[in-house]
Design a protein around this motif. Sequence first.
Motif, PDB file in Angstrom:
ATOM      1  N   ASP A  43       0.830  -1.198   0.000  1.00  0.00           N
ATOM      2  CA  ASP A  43       0.000   0.000   0.000  1.00  0.00           C
ATOM      3  C   ASP A  43       0.871   1.257   0.000  1.00  0.00           C
ATOM      4  OD1 ASP A  43       0.946   0.268   2.584  1.00  0.00           O
ATOM      5  OD2 ASP A  43      -0.902  -0.413   3.524  1.00  0.00           O
ATOM      6  N   ASP A  44       0.240   2.401  -0.174  1.00  0.00           N
ATOM      7  CA  ASP A  44       0.956   3.675  -0.240  1.00  0.00           C
ATOM      8  C   ASP A  44       1.612   4.039   1.087  1.00  0.00           C
ATOM      9  OD1 ASP A  44       0.409   4.121  -2.862  1.00  0.00           O
ATOM     10  OD2 ASP A  44      -1.411   5.299  -2.474  1.00  0.00           O
ATOM     11  N   GLU A  45       1.018   3.692   2.176  1.00  0.00           N
ATOM     12  CA  GLU A  45       1.570   4.019   3.490  1.00  0.00           C
ATOM     13  C   GLU A  45       2.906   3.321   3.697  1.00  0.00           C
ATOM     14  OE1 GLU A  45       0.527   3.341   8.136  1.00  0.00           O
ATOM     15  OE2 GLU A  45      -1.167   3.568   6.768  1.00  0.00           O
ATOM     16  N   SER A  51      10.149   5.135   1.739  1.00  0.00           N
ATOM     17  CA  SER A  51      10.760   6.325   1.136  1.00  0.00           C
ATOM     18  C   SER A  51      11.322   7.244   2.218  1.00  0.00           C
ATOM     19  CB  SER A  51       9.730   7.085   0.306  1.00  0.00           C
ATOM     20  OG  SER A  51       9.335   6.329  -0.789  1.00  0.00           O
ATOM     21  N   LEU A  52      10.581   7.371   3.301  1.00  0.00           N
ATOM     22  CA  LEU A  52      11.040   8.192   4.423  1.00  0.00           C
ATOM     23  C   LEU A  52      12.330   7.624   5.019  1.00  0.00           C
ATOM     24  CD1 LEU A  52      10.523  10.566   6.366  1.00  0.00           C
ATOM     25  CD2 LEU A  52       9.156   9.002   7.750  1.00  0.00           C
TER      26      LEU A  52
END
Length: 167
Positions: A43-45, A51-52
């Motif tokens: 999922d995007d989260e 990415s973070l």
Amino acid sequence: MTEKEKVVVGGERWKAAMGNLTEMGANLDSLQKFLSKKAVFVDDETFSRASLASEQARSIKTLEQRVETLERELDAAIAAAARARTEKRQAEAAQKAAELRTQEITKELENTSKVFKLHMEELRAKQEEISKKNSEIKVLEAIIQTLSRKDSGGTGELVPHPSLNNQ
């Protein structure tokens, strides 16, 4: 502990800390590569968190480099301060020695001036004594000449006194 020893011990601590940070950064990089190859994002989260983490790893690496630069600058500043303190102490010692030498020379000059004044007073006293003796000699010469005139019968001729012939 001397300044140099403090700088060495401090430098060793920084190097060890930097080594730890470098190792952590490398671990994060390898973890990021592993995750990007093997991980499946559902999922995007999860993708955002990955990415973070990647962005944080890059920030950590940048911060490590900045810490290394600051460490070198700090070491250089500490060494420069130690040199400056040493030079200051040397300058103060040289100044103190110069001041002492100046005092010695001043005392020597004062003593020389006092001796010179004493010699001048002695010379003046001797000069006065010579002047008095010279006046006494002139008086005696006048007396001798007067007596010589009387001995010659008052002819008006100046006849030197026999005691003056011995000279």
